[in-house]
Design a protein around this motif. Structure first.
Motif: not given
Length: 806
Positions: A277-282, A537-543, A599-601
């Motif tokens: 799901y593509y939702r960024d945090d600017p 490992r939460f940071a995998h979510s922000i990549i 999906n890259e991850l």
């Protein structure tokens, strides 16, 4: 429906009424002239009053709406608007503020085993199982060197020392099983030897003499804590347990459902709950994730199980016999990977750590828990020397034809990174203090920055203090580097994760002027198992899935898929490659911190394209599945236990989490888990809504807060500590407080001229671009050591001593 009052008004003649009504009486008109004018005046008055009343009501409604919107926006803006305003109630923050940190760990009790014969039998049984394991693994194939799983196992490399210790841990595990098959005990306690009971060569008790006046850290963390010099925070020790492990057999088998049934496949959890799901945090940049990974590698390195010779273990082959260390992820029939005839994802268990007692399986941290720069220098003193020139305190570098410096090279063609086509052109992957440095291009650039920073400081100290030898310059530089990494972590990185309130409450912000005087030698700063395996490992979510590469013209970026940056550091050989990568990281938005992943991850981790391999396509790995599986491998209790441990409300069913979680994630969670207590920590914690002032949900925040509290308060060599001779002088400390990641980047990039001051945050009105020349730096002049020279002058009656400053 109209009110009677409205109907009455509408029934009266108005100025719009026909002047002549149907004639029933020829002399009857609608209005007489005088009466008509009076009625018309009164009707207009009434209409004006009605309009005024309506406008007043409308105005009040607008005012109320605006006030409500402002307040709502304040809440949303303070809790990261990029998460769509999904926040938990503010009581989550209150619960943390009222909780005492660090949280007391819940440990299993220790017992002394008096039965010497049983103990010795158990040790021998463990050794037999180890030999059997070796025979099985000798017969099964290793992984294909071109496969994503091979690169995954190499990136989480186990050192020779780690492999040797894991064999001791394996013996202890099976010795534990033997004892509990032969004793009448329903609970699994930790059993230790009584004095005089031989360990069967399995564990040797060691003592160490610490020099309390030694100025510099040891490489492996020993003697940081003088009460527990070999245990607290040292390398090659078990991870700390905040809660006892939850194994299926209470000893070592991976966690299962509370009902005794298997848990849903980790891959199913990934596909159903952690969807793309593509939702960024600017508000934040990818540099936040880059620093998080660099820091993570400084304090955690889980050892993986390997064959006795250090080769990889295949768990998804055609052989009916597999290693006892295999725990593959099985795929459901409708999994998209089935298209490529993939039914099993390779997964080998983390290596068991020796504990010198018998009890549930533990896992090993191969690096020190302290933030000490070991990611740059290594935890092994002998290997650290190989990275040094042994002259003027400098680290080895590769000098390019255009006079740029790169990291020294690794010529191991089996390291999962080096490629024959690049090696033919003289381009290799790199060698650093951490084996994972080549994992992705961003991480490699961070390693390069800090090696350049080390050499810049060492060069300056050498000029300022020409009487210092190589070792003195190296150690002083290493001490400064560790201080700068600590300062950036607590001044720039942690406030984004934890928010200002908690940073202030628990004294986590660096001091402005004075020393930090709250060191606690009773505090165990060792990395918690849950922190290394799930929480951090939460940071995998922000990549994000696409990364920018920016040349000087930031309006014309190149984009690269994230998986193509993995094990691909070769762009650094190209002029401008370093700066393009850095600009990209500082100008790419992170993904929102939530339960969704690119999906890259999820499909392409450690994958190489057909052009790169010249072989048939091999599916990449799903990092989310591996993270979930790793938590089960380590026996991490379910998500609800962690909420309870953090002082949050423990849910008794899924409905109890309606106000705490993303609704879609909660719905999907309920679809695949039979019981709320079955939910994996990684999945449950990531699905929580972020709390006020942070990008994290309350459970992950609690676990991260506890760990970083310990890392600061439990480090005797913390850079702000006043203890002589380890502490910096106050004027030196004030200079170190000027450190920012921005000035590290400016000083060590190739040709970077402008930068935002806070590189982990998006450039904008409150974070403008400035010239690198205007960024404040640490003044190393304060490290100049003034020597006192004694001149002896003799006259006829006495010796005169004259002092002068050199």
């Amino acid at each position: 429906m109209l009110s009677s009052f409205s109907r009455l008004i509408m029934s009266q003649p108005t100025e719009r009424s026909r002047l002549i009504i149907p004639v029933t009486n020829p002399c009857e008109y609608s209005f007489s002239s005088s009466i008509s004018r009076e009625r018309k005046r009164r009707v207009k008055q009434f209409q004006c009053c009605l309009c005024a009343l309506f406008l007043s009501i409308l105005l009040v409604t607008i005012i109320i709406t605006v006030i409500y919107s402002i307040n709502a926006n304040r809440i949303v803006n303070s809790t990261i608007p990029e998460n769509d305003g999904n926040i938990t109630v503010e009581t989550s923050v209150i619960s943390f503020i009222s909780t005492t940190f660090p949280i007391t760990d819940k440990q299993k009790s220790n017992k002394i085993l008096e039965d010497i014969e049983l103990w010795n039998e158990a040790i021998e049984e463990g050794k037999r199982n180890l030999l059997e394991k070796d025979k099985i693994e000798e017969a099964i194939p290793s992984l294909n060197i071109q496969s994503p799983s091979y690169r995954h196992q190499r990136v989480t490399a186990t050192s020779k020392r780690g492999r040797e210790l894991s064999r001791v841990g394996f013996v202890e595990e099976f010795a534990t099983k033997h004892i509990y098959r032969n004793v009448d005990n329903t609970t699994i306690d930790i059993m230790c030897q009584n004095q005089g009971i031989p360990s069967g060569g399995c564990c040797q008790n060691k003592t160490i003499q610490c020099n309390i006046f030694h100025k510099y850290r040891s490489f492996n963390g020993t003697c940081n804590n003088l009460k527990k010099p070999l245990d607290y925070g040292t390398a090659y020790r078990p991870f700390r347990r905040m809660l006892p492990p939850n194994y299926a057999d209470a000893i070592s088998k991976p966690r299962i459902s509370e009902t005794g049934e298997p848990l849903p496949s980790a891959r199913t959890v990934s596909l159903v709950i952690h969807r793309p799901y593509y939702r960024d945090d600017p508000k934040f940049t990818v540099m936040l994730a880059v620093w998080g990974q660099f820091l993570d590698h400084d304090i955690t390195a889980t050892a993986l199980s390997q064959k006795v010779d250090g080769s990889t273990i295949s768990c998804c082959g055609q052989n009916s016999t597999t290693s006892p260390e295999c725990f593959p992820v099985y795929l459901d029939e409708n999994d998209p990977f089935r298209e490529y005839n993939v039914s099993c994802m390779e997964f080998v268990r983390s290596a068991p750590a020796p504990t010198c007692c018998l009890g549930p399986r533990e896992q090993m941290n191969q690096v020190t828990s302290y933030i000490d720069g070991s990611v740059v220098y290594s935890v092994d003193e002998d290997f650290a020397k190989k990275l040094r020139t042994l002259k003027n305190g400098m680290l080895k570098v590769l000098v390019t034809s255009d006079e740029r410096t790169l990291l020294p090279v690794s010529d191991d063609l089996n390291d999962g990174c080096n490629r024959e086509e690049y090696e033919m052109n003289g381009k290799y992957c790199f060698l650093t203090g951490d084996a994972r440095a080549n994992e992705n291009l961003h991480l490699t650039t961070m390693h390069l920055l800090w090696v350049r920073q080390h050499n810049s400081i060492a060069s300056n100290l050498s000029k300022l203090n020409s009487h210092w030898d190589d070792e003195r310059i190296f150690q002083e530089t290493r001490r400064i580097i560790a201080a700068q990494i600590q300062h950036i972590t607590y001044n720039e990185f942690l406030p984004i994760l934890l928010g200002k309130s908690l940073m202030k409450k628990f004294n986590l912000y660096p001091k402005k002027k004075e020393y930090f005087k709250m060191y606690n030698d009773s505090l165990d700063p060792s990395i918690a198992n849950n922190f290394a395996t799930a929480a951090f490992r939460f940071a995998h979510s922000i990549i994000p899935g696409l990364m920018k590469l920016l040349a000087n013209d930031t309006s014309s970026p190149d984009f690269i898929q994230m998986h193509k940056m993995l094990f691909n550091p070769f762009d650094l050989y190209e002029p401008g490659g370093l700066d393009k990568t850095l600009r990209g990281a500082m100008n790419t938005n992170i993904q929102a911190s939530d339960s969704y992943f690119t999906n890259e991850l999820k499909s392409h981790m450690f994958e190489r394209t057909v052009e790169q391999t010249k072989q048939p396509k091999l599916c990449g790995l799903d990092l989310v599945s591996l993270n979930v599986q790793r938590g089960r491998d380590h026996g991490l209790p379910g998500y609800t236990k962690w909420r309870q441990h953090c002082g949050l409300k423990k849910p008794s069913n899924f409905k109890d989490l309606q106000d705490e979680m993303d609704p879609d994630s909660l719905h999907n969670m309920e679809m695949i888990y039979n019981n709320i207590d079955d939910v994996d920590l990684y999945t449950g914690a990531l699905s929580e809504k972020p709390i006020k002032g942070s990008i994290l949900g309350p459970t992950i925040m609690c676990l991260i807060l506890d760990q970083f509290y310990r890392l600061k308060h439990g480090d005797r060599f913390w850079y702000e500590n006043p203890h002589p001779p380890q502490g910096f002088a106050m004027d030196q400390l004030n200079e170190l407080r000027k450190t920012t990641l921005a000035n590290i980047i400016c000083d060590n990039a190739d040709n970077l001229e402008t930068i935002q001051r806070k590189v982990m945050q998006k450039a904008g009105k409150n974070n403008m671009y400035v010239s690198c020349k205007d960024i404040e730096r640490t003044n190393l002049e304060l490290w100049k050591e003034n020597l006192t020279r004694l001149d002896f002058v003799t006259d006829e009656t006495k010796i005169i001593v004259k002092k002068s400053i050199v």
